[in-house]
Write a protein that holds these residues in place. Structure first.
Motif, PDB file in Angstrom:
ATOM      1  N   UNK A 110       0.810  -1.224   0.000  1.00 10.94           N
ATOM      2  CA  UNK A 110       0.000   0.000   0.000  1.00 10.94           C
ATOM      3  C   UNK A 110       0.842   1.273   0.000  1.00 10.94           C
ATOM      4  N   UNK A 111       2.164   1.130  -0.047  1.00 13.09           N
ATOM      5  CA  UNK A 111       3.044   2.296  -0.024  1.00 13.09           C
ATOM      6  C   UNK A 111       3.436   2.709  -1.439  1.00 13.09           C
ATOM      7  N   UNK A 112       3.567   3.993  -1.607  1.00 18.02           N
ATOM      8  CA  UNK A 112       3.994   4.565  -2.885  1.00 18.02           C
ATOM      9  C   UNK A 112       5.172   5.496  -2.601  1.00 18.02           C
ATOM     10  N   UNK A 113       6.334   5.198  -3.168  1.00 23.49           N
ATOM     11  CA  UNK A 113       7.534   6.016  -2.987  1.00 23.49           C
ATOM     12  C   UNK A 113       7.846   6.692  -4.320  1.00 23.49           C
ATOM     13  N   UNK A 114       8.098   7.990  -4.295  1.00 27.49           N
ATOM     14  CA  UNK A 114       8.403   8.725  -5.518  1.00 27.49           C
ATOM     15  C   UNK A 114       9.606   9.633  -5.306  1.00 27.49           C
ATOM     16  N   UNK A 115      10.402   9.782  -6.356  1.00 25.86           N
ATOM     17  CA  UNK A 115      11.474  10.776  -6.413  1.00 25.86           C
ATOM     18  C   UNK A 115      11.231  11.547  -7.700  1.00 25.86           C
ATOM     19  N   UNK A 116      11.129  12.885  -7.576  1.00 28.87           N
ATOM     20  CA  UNK A 116      10.794  13.722  -8.725  1.00 28.87           C
ATOM     21  C   UNK A 116      11.701  14.939  -8.804  1.00 28.87           C
ATOM     22  N   UNK A 117      11.856  15.395 -10.019  1.00 26.68           N
ATOM     23  CA  UNK A 117      12.522  16.673 -10.288  1.00 26.68           C
ATOM     24  C   UNK A 117      11.430  17.647 -10.677  1.00 26.68           C
ATOM     25  N   UNK A 118      11.471  18.851 -10.099  1.00 29.59           N
ATOM     26  CA  UNK A 118      10.509  19.893 -10.465  1.00 29.59           C
ATOM     27  C   UNK A 118      11.265  21.108 -10.957  1.00 29.59           C
ATOM     28  N   UNK A 119      10.951  21.528 -12.155  1.00 34.86           N
ATOM     29  CA  UNK A 119      11.559  22.703 -12.759  1.00 34.86           C
ATOM     30  C   UNK A 119      10.500  23.752 -13.018  1.00 34.86           C
ATOM     31  N   UNK A 120      10.856  25.009 -12.856  1.00 31.08           N
ATOM     32  CA  UNK A 120       9.885  26.098 -12.995  1.00 31.08           C
ATOM     33  C   UNK A 120       9.734  26.534 -14.445  1.00 31.08           C
ATOM     34  N   UNK A 121       8.533  26.918 -14.780  1.00 27.35           N
ATOM     35  CA  UNK A 121       8.234  27.575 -16.045  1.00 27.35           C
ATOM     36  C   UNK A 121       8.076  29.069 -15.778  1.00 27.35           C
ATOM     37  N   UNK A 122       7.399  29.414 -14.664  1.00 27.59           N
ATOM     38  CA  UNK A 122       7.184  30.812 -14.273  1.00 27.59           C
ATOM     39  C   UNK A 122       8.357  31.333 -13.461  1.00 27.59           C
ATOM     40  N   UNK A 123       8.563  32.623 -13.508  1.00 27.80           N
ATOM     41  CA  UNK A 123       9.575  33.269 -12.678  1.00 27.80           C
ATOM     42  C   UNK A 123       9.106  33.283 -11.226  1.00 27.80           C
ATOM     43  N   UNK A 124       9.991  32.956 -10.302  1.00 26.51           N
ATOM     44  CA  UNK A 124       9.669  32.992  -8.884  1.00 26.51           C
ATOM     45  C   UNK A 124       9.271  34.395  -8.442  1.00 26.51           C
ATOM     46  N   UNK A 125       9.860  35.408  -9.066  1.00 24.12           N
ATOM     47  CA  UNK A 125       9.568  36.786  -8.685  1.00 24.12           C
ATOM     48  C   UNK A 125       8.124  37.177  -8.981  1.00 24.12           C
TER      49      UNK A 125
END
Length: 152
Positions: A110-125
């Motif tokens: 019943x466990x789900x383990x994930x490793x992901x990369x997240x990259x931005x499209x929008x400027x943080x500012x």
């Protein structure tokens, strides 16, 4: 903290919604002193990834867009939800940013383990108040590891 649904067997669609807290360190150019300074701040957000994936036995690969709605760093989750549903559509849009995720996962019982990369499209500012005298255009990226529990 959040929830997800996985629709499909081998090829699947996985919408998610979760509350997240992120700490940032940004190298910023101080327009007054012409020096590079490190600015640290926190951001809390409600993130909504819509992932498309392929399941290969217990392993999964998935990728897709993420919409994040930012609110003030000192808001509690309850106040954040009230803030999320307040304001004009333009104000809500101005507090949102967009990114993408790609990663791998493993299902064990019943466990789900994930490793992901997240990259931005929008400027943080676009979603963070910038201190006076600082200028930066930053698209943050990071890795995240998640642990999920299937309840249905």
């Amino acid at each position: 903290v959040g929830a997800y649904a996985r629709l499909g067997k081998t090829l699947f669609l996985q919408p998610e919604v979760f509350f997240s807290a992120k700490d940032y360190e940004v190298n910023a150019l101080n327009a007054l002193t012409k020096s590079n300074d490190v600015v640290s701040f926190s951001q809390k957000s409600i993130d909504v990834p819509i992932l498309v994936g392929l399941k290969l036995g217990p392993l999964r690969v998935a990728a897709g867009p993420v919409a994040s709605y930012s609110f003030s760093a000192d808001a509690s989750a309850n106040n954040a939800l009230k803030t999320y549903f307040s304001g004009t559509p333009r104000e809500i849009s101005n507090r949102s940013n967009f990114s993408y995720q790609a990663g791998i996962g493993l299902d064990i019982l019943s466990l789900s383990l994930d490793v992901r990369y997240q990259g931005a499209i929008s400027e943080l500012s676009n979603t963070i108040a910038i201190p006076t005298g600082f200028n930066y255009a930053q698209k943050p990226s990071f890795f995240q590891a998640t642990l999920g529990l299937r309840i249905l």
